[in-house]
Design a protein around this motif. Structure first.
Motif, PDB file in Angstrom:
ATOM      1  N   SER A   1      -5.740  -2.833  -8.198  1.00  0.00           N
ATOM      2  CA  SER A   1      -6.399  -4.170  -7.413  1.00  0.00           C
ATOM      3  C   SER A   1      -6.061  -3.926  -5.499  1.00  0.00           C
ATOM      4  O   SER A   1      -5.044  -4.715  -5.186  1.00  0.00           O
ATOM      5  CB  SER A   1      -6.127  -5.189  -7.764  1.00  0.00           C
TER       6      SER A   1
ATOM      7  N   ALA B   1      -6.358  -7.101  -3.001  1.00  0.00           N
ATOM      8  CA  ALA B   1      -4.186  -7.500  -3.433  1.00  0.00           C
ATOM      9  C   ALA B   1      -2.830  -6.992  -3.250  1.00  0.00           C
ATOM     10  O   ALA B   1      -1.918  -7.451  -2.275  1.00  0.00           O
ATOM     11  CB  ALA B   1      -4.067  -7.948  -4.620  1.00  0.00           C
TER      12      ALA B   1
ATOM     13  N   LYS C   1      -3.456  -7.046   1.134  1.00  0.00           N
ATOM     14  CA  LYS C   1      -2.526  -8.499   0.878  1.00  0.00           C
ATOM     15  C   LYS C   1      -0.736  -8.860   0.709  1.00  0.00           C
ATOM     16  O   LYS C   1      -0.264  -9.124   1.805  1.00  0.00           O
ATOM     17  CB  LYS C   1      -3.111  -9.649   0.838  1.00  0.00           C
ATOM     18  N   LEU C   2      -0.402  -8.572  -0.350  1.00  0.00           N
ATOM     19  CA  LEU C   2       1.352  -8.247  -0.516  1.00  0.00           C
ATOM     20  C   LEU C   2       1.766  -7.952   0.990  1.00  0.00           C
ATOM     21  O   LEU C   2       3.359  -8.504   1.316  1.00  0.00           O
ATOM     22  CB  LEU C   2       1.241  -7.937  -1.436  1.00  0.00           C
TER      23      LEU C   2
ATOM     24  N   ALA D   1       1.020  -6.964  -8.813  1.00  0.00           N
ATOM     25  CA  ALA D   1       0.029  -6.996  -7.584  1.00  0.00           C
ATOM     26  C   ALA D   1      -0.726  -5.669  -8.056  1.00  0.00           C
ATOM     27  O   ALA D   1      -2.269  -5.812  -7.861  1.00  0.00           O
ATOM     28  CB  ALA D   1      -0.379  -7.155  -5.781  1.00  0.00           C
TER      29      ALA D   1
END
Length: 124
Positions: free
Chosen positions: A68, A71, A74-75, A117
């Motif tokens: 992913s 994700a 973004k993290l 994540a």
């Protein structure tokens, strides 16, 4: 000579965010690729004396984004305070440092978040 030593010390003490900003400046204004700048800023590795002492500062290294990627990007953006483009650049260039010189507790927390994540993470 003293000026060069001061300059070298400034380079060695740059944060990940500052290194990314420096890499962007070098690329945009001088045509120097960021990969070359990152190698120059990385500096020499610690000596044998540091290995004998208990490690108090840790680096969180992103080894791979995993399944992913969005994700993870973004993290990384959230954890580093970088923009989306810069965070994506770090994830795309894995293995890459996320944060350097942080406490063991903070490093383990970041590692756990990134692994949740879907990323592969290493502490050094």
């Amino acid at each position: 000579m003293a000026e060069l030593k001061d300059f070298a010390e400034q380079l060695v003490n740059l944060t990940v965010k500052e290194v990314n900003e420096l890499a962007n400046i070098l690329k945009d204004e001088y045509g120097i690729e960021p990969a070359a700048a990152a190698v120059a800023v990385a500096g020499p590795a610690g000596g044998g004396e540091a290995a004998a002492e208990e490690q108090t500062e840790f680096d969180v290294i992103l080894k791979a984004a995993g399944g992913s990627k969005l994700a993870v990007v973004k993290l990384v953006k959230e954890l580093t305070g970088l923009g989306l483009k810069e965070a994506k650049g770090i994830v795309d260039s894995a293995p890459a440092p996320i944060k350097e010189g942080i406490s063991k507790d903070e490093a383990e927390g970041l590692k756990k978040s990134l692994e949740e994540a879907g990323a592969e993470v290493e502490l050094k």
